[in-house]
Design a protein around this motif. Structure first.
Motif, mmCIF file in Angstrom:
data_model
loop_
_atom_site.group_PDB
_atom_site.id
_atom_site.type_symbol
_atom_site.label_atom_id
_atom_site.label_comp_id
_atom_site.label_asym_id
_atom_site.label_seq_id
_atom_site.Cartn_x
_atom_site.Cartn_y
_atom_site.Cartn_z
ATOM 1 N N PRO A 73 53.995 28.412 37.772
ATOM 2 C CA PRO A 73 54.756 28.989 39.118
ATOM 3 C C PRO A 73 54.053 29.463 40.373
ATOM 4 O O PRO A 73 55.482 29.375 41.397
ATOM 5 C CB PRO A 73 55.444 29.931 37.899
ATOM 6 C CG PRO A 73 55.175 29.602 36.950
ATOM 7 C CD PRO A 73 53.931 28.931 36.641
ATOM 8 N N PHE A 74 53.448 29.628 40.130
ATOM 9 C CA PHE A 74 52.691 30.156 41.242
ATOM 10 C C PHE A 74 51.974 29.168 42.419
ATOM 11 O O PHE A 74 52.967 28.971 44.174
ATOM 12 C CB PHE A 74 51.452 30.789 41.153
ATOM 13 C CG PHE A 74 50.303 31.118 42.515
ATOM 14 C CD1 PHE A 74 49.996 31.520 43.618
ATOM 15 C CD2 PHE A 74 49.246 29.885 42.914
ATOM 16 C CE1 PHE A 74 49.736 32.180 44.245
ATOM 17 C CE2 PHE A 74 48.470 30.081 43.957
ATOM 18 C CZ PHE A 74 48.749 31.187 44.513
ATOM 19 N N LEU A 101 59.936 26.039 35.975
ATOM 20 C CA LEU A 101 58.712 26.597 35.197
ATOM 21 C C LEU A 101 58.384 27.807 34.683
ATOM 22 O O LEU A 101 57.597 28.527 33.699
ATOM 23 C CB LEU A 101 57.481 26.131 36.489
ATOM 24 C CG LEU A 101 57.292 24.935 36.704
ATOM 25 C CD1 LEU A 101 56.628 24.189 37.893
ATOM 26 C CD2 LEU A 101 56.573 24.190 35.775
ATOM 27 N N LEU A 102 59.388 28.825 35.675
ATOM 28 C CA LEU A 102 59.185 30.121 35.551
ATOM 29 C C LEU A 102 59.988 30.621 33.325
ATOM 30 O O LEU A 102 59.473 31.228 33.073
ATOM 31 C CB LEU A 102 59.643 31.398 36.006
ATOM 32 C CG LEU A 102 59.009 31.289 37.893
ATOM 33 C CD1 LEU A 102 60.547 31.720 38.518
ATOM 34 C CD2 LEU A 102 58.048 32.998 37.130
ATOM 35 N N GLY A 103 60.742 29.642 33.628
ATOM 36 C CA GLY A 103 61.679 29.610 32.134
ATOM 37 C C GLY A 103 60.702 29.148 31.103
ATOM 38 O O GLY A 103 60.646 30.420 29.999
ATOM 39 N N PHE A 104 59.838 28.558 30.746
ATOM 40 C CA PHE A 104 59.038 27.595 30.226
ATOM 41 C C PHE A 104 58.443 28.637 30.103
ATOM 42 O O PHE A 104 57.793 29.410 28.434
ATOM 43 C CB PHE A 104 58.625 26.794 29.930
ATOM 44 C CG PHE A 104 60.155 25.637 29.351
ATOM 45 C CD1 PHE A 104 59.159 25.116 28.176
ATOM 46 C CD2 PHE A 104 60.660 24.771 29.798
ATOM 47 C CE1 PHE A 104 60.414 24.228 27.367
ATOM 48 C CE2 PHE A 104 61.788 24.199 29.674
ATOM 49 C CZ PHE A 104 61.452 23.797 27.922
ATOM 50 N N SER A 105 57.587 28.996 30.769
ATOM 51 C CA SER A 105 56.232 30.332 30.756
ATOM 52 C C SER A 105 56.816 31.475 30.313
ATOM 53 O O SER A 105 56.190 31.413 29.495
ATOM 54 C CB SER A 105 55.530 29.885 32.059
ATOM 55 O OG SER A 105 54.591 29.092 33.044
ATOM 56 N N GLY A 106 58.026 31.869 30.351
ATOM 57 C CA GLY A 106 58.143 32.987 29.693
ATOM 58 C C GLY A 106 58.772 32.825 28.555
ATOM 59 O O GLY A 106 58.030 33.714 27.580
ATOM 60 N N TRP A 107 58.812 31.611 28.085
ATOM 61 C CA TRP A 107 59.812 32.109 26.641
ATOM 62 C C TRP A 107 58.108 31.694 26.121
ATOM 63 O O TRP A 107 58.206 31.457 24.979
ATOM 64 C CB TRP A 107 60.172 30.211 26.767
ATOM 65 C CG TRP A 107 60.309 29.372 25.056
ATOM 66 C CD1 TRP A 107 60.956 30.502 24.258
ATOM 67 C CD2 TRP A 107 60.337 27.549 24.469
ATOM 68 N NE1 TRP A 107 61.047 29.526 23.282
ATOM 69 C CE2 TRP A 107 61.430 28.516 23.119
ATOM 70 C CE3 TRP A 107 60.065 27.303 25.401
ATOM 71 C CZ2 TRP A 107 60.643 26.967 22.350
ATOM 72 C CZ3 TRP A 107 60.280 25.863 24.841
ATOM 73 C CH2 TRP A 107 60.058 25.890 23.283
ATOM 74 N N TYR A 108 57.131 30.514 26.460
ATOM 75 C CA TYR A 108 56.171 30.729 25.163
ATOM 76 C C TYR A 108 54.852 32.051 25.533
ATOM 77 O O TYR A 108 54.757 32.302 23.939
ATOM 78 C CB TYR A 108 55.008 29.672 26.410
ATOM 79 C CG TYR A 108 53.807 30.025 25.957
ATOM 80 C CD1 TYR A 108 53.528 29.199 24.597
ATOM 81 C CD2 TYR A 108 52.425 30.423 26.340
ATOM 82 C CE1 TYR A 108 51.917 29.049 23.619
ATOM 83 C CE2 TYR A 108 51.029 30.283 25.887
ATOM 84 C CZ TYR A 108 50.828 29.846 24.674
ATOM 85 O OH TYR A 108 50.318 29.950 23.763
ATOM 86 N N LEU A 109 55.083 32.169 26.483
ATOM 87 C CA LEU A 109 54.673 33.967 26.397
ATOM 88 C C LEU A 109 55.060 34.908 25.053
ATOM 89 O O LEU A 109 54.906 36.081 24.699
ATOM 90 C CB LEU A 109 54.313 34.972 27.944
ATOM 91 C CG LEU A 109 53.701 34.451 28.459
ATOM 92 C CD1 LEU A 109 53.868 34.560 30.285
ATOM 93 C CD2 LEU A 109 52.333 34.577 28.417
ATOM 94 N N SER A 110 56.377 34.554 25.423
ATOM 95 C CA SER A 110 57.324 35.603 24.302
ATOM 96 C C SER A 110 57.249 35.394 22.797
ATOM 97 O O SER A 110 57.893 36.081 22.208
ATOM 98 C CB SER A 110 59.020 35.282 24.810
ATOM 99 O OG SER A 110 59.503 33.738 24.043
ATOM 100 N N THR A 111 56.393 33.819 22.235
ATOM 101 C CA THR A 111 56.121 33.530 21.533
ATOM 102 C C THR A 111 54.702 33.634 21.024
ATOM 103 O O THR A 111 54.301 33.917 19.515
ATOM 104 C CB THR A 111 56.446 32.156 21.420
ATOM 105 O OG1 THR A 111 55.082 31.862 22.233
ATOM 106 C CG2 THR A 111 57.681 31.607 21.666
ATOM 107 N N LEU A 112 54.243 34.557 22.047
ATOM 108 C CA LEU A 112 53.000 34.702 21.576
ATOM 109 C C LEU A 112 52.272 36.099 20.478
ATOM 110 O O LEU A 112 53.745 37.272 20.511
ATOM 111 C CB LEU A 112 51.972 35.101 22.732
ATOM 112 C CG LEU A 112 51.783 34.201 23.437
ATOM 113 C CD1 LEU A 112 50.767 34.101 24.808
ATOM 114 C CD2 LEU A 112 50.917 32.705 23.239
#
Length: 414
Positions: A367-368, A403-414
């Motif tokens: 996203p950056f 990109l923001l959505g999928f990155s956030g989704w992945y981080l929420s599963t950790l």
């Protein structure tokens, strides 16, 4: 025909950097594990990443400056952020692509005898890793950009032809109907793979910086290189990466899916499985041809990353600190060389772990680059004639949200 080929350069270098781990490893594994179920992910991520990569060529062509110069104009903090992100990922990325190349070399050219250094025993793959990195450094010091430019045309054409033949024969030999049902991974392991798959498909977004640097280099080293060729050159390279990504996914689905066979995390074993994937369809006579095609593809990725990361860090260092800094291209190349060897020997020798780490890092930091490239290409620092069209603006917004959505989704599963 030959005169037209001369105009190609940065776009094919982009393809050379992209068609590596993301295609040979991740796309094939996606097909083997999910069949055609992740075609949606391959297509969607390529569509949404397109503006980010294209803005690299667009900005460099419009201003004859790299994206790094543009980041600096947006604010020193932006360039410092890039500097730190690149410093955090460049060694892992270089190590990951070199391991795959070394595994292919060991499988294709034979295992080398182990070497004992103190308490450390170097395996064949580890020795090949050092040899390949040394060859890359020597080629870049001696041949520089022109050698990269010439090699890539041959490599991409060779791989494209061999992949088309392999997929065609695999399709003709496949008697069972292919399911096109799309899959959304649900458990943590599958989600981690999806993020890793999209992270380097077709390439990490920081490659847009490399693309801008190569575009300037092409302009400086080629007579009569007109700006109209830059975006066309990029589009040809980008479409090639999508086409070959689908090809490798198809091969994985046609030969490995539901076969009970899984890909190994060992570099040498994976490489053997990969070449066998081709020869199973083309016949044993094609072993050497396909092996060389796969090796040259991965070697091109290793070579382009060994060139691009030091090129980017050297330029960023000059902008941030001092035009006459001693931390030049050769310094960063030496640091990348020894840093990659250190990571491989002492931190993580498992190919699968390294690739997963590198690809996930690339996706989380994506996203950056998407946001900064969009701001820059739409700003006063880019001539208005080169600002993106309304459609490209809209695609950029959707891409950033994706990109923001999928990155956030992945981080929420950790």
């Amino acid at each position: 025909m030959l005169s037209k080929l001369k105009h190609f350069g940065p776009g094919l270098l982009f393809a050379g950097a992209a068609i590596g781990v993301s295609h040979l490893v991740q796309s094939t594994r996606a097909g083997a594990d999910f069949g055609l179920g992740l075609i949606w992910a391959l297509l969607v991520v390529n569509i949404f990443k397109y503006p980010v990569f294209q803005f690299g060529s667009r900005y460099a062509t419009a201003t004859n400056e790299s994206l790094l110069d543009g980041y600096f104009k947006l604010g020193k903090g932006v360039l410092i952020t890039y500097y730190l992100l690149n410093l955090a990922t460049m060694f892992t990325i270089q190590t990951a692509v070199t391991i795959v190349t070394a595994g292919l070399a060991s499988n294709l050219f034979g295992d080398l005898p182990s070497i004992v250094i103190g308490h450390k025993t170097l395996s064949s793959t580890e020795i090949w890793t050092v040899i390949i990195l040394i060859i890359c450094v020597l080629l870049l010091i001696i041949g520089k950009y022109k050698l990269l430019d010439r090699l890539m045309k041959i490599i991409i054409i060779t791989l494209t032809i061999s992949t088309i033949i392999a997929v065609s024969i695999a399709l003709s030999n496949h008697s069972q109907p292919l399911s096109i049902t799309q899959v959304l991974p649900v458990n943590h392991t599958e989600i981690a793979f999806l993020i890793a798959f999209m992270g380097w498909m077709p390439a990490p977004l920081d490659v847009s910086v490399w693309q801008s640097l190569w575009t300037i280099e092409k302009n400086d080293t080629t007579k009569n290189y007109e700006s109209k060729y830059a975006l066309f050159d990029f589009n040809v390279g980008y479409i090639s990466t999508i086409f070959l990504g689908i090809g490798f996914l198809l091969l994985g689905a046609l030969v490995m899916y539901d076969s009970g066979e899984t890909f190994s995390n060992s570099a040498s074993l994976f490489s053997k499985q990969l070449i066998d994937l081709y020869t199973k369809n083309l016949g044993n006579w094609a072993y050497l041809i396909i092996g060389i095609a796969a090796f040259t593809t991965m070697f091109s990725t290793t070579l382009t990353t060994m060139d691009a990361s030091p090129r980017a860090m050297s330029h960023a260092t000059k902008l941030l600190f001092d035009e006459k800094t001693k931390f030049n291209y050769k310094f960063w190349m030496a640091l990348l060389f020894f840093g990659s060897i250190f990571i491989f020997f002492f931190l993580a020798s498992e190919m699968g772990t390294l690739i997963k780490l590198a690809t996930i890092l690339s996706f989380i930091t994506a996203p950056f680059f998407a946001i900064m490239n969009y701001i820059l290409i739409s700003s006063k620092h880019t001539p208005k004639a080169w600002h993106p069209s309304k459609k490209l603006h809209i695609l950029s917004w959707f891409g950033i949200a994706f990109l923001l959505g999928f990155s956030g989704w992945y981080l929420s599963t950790l």
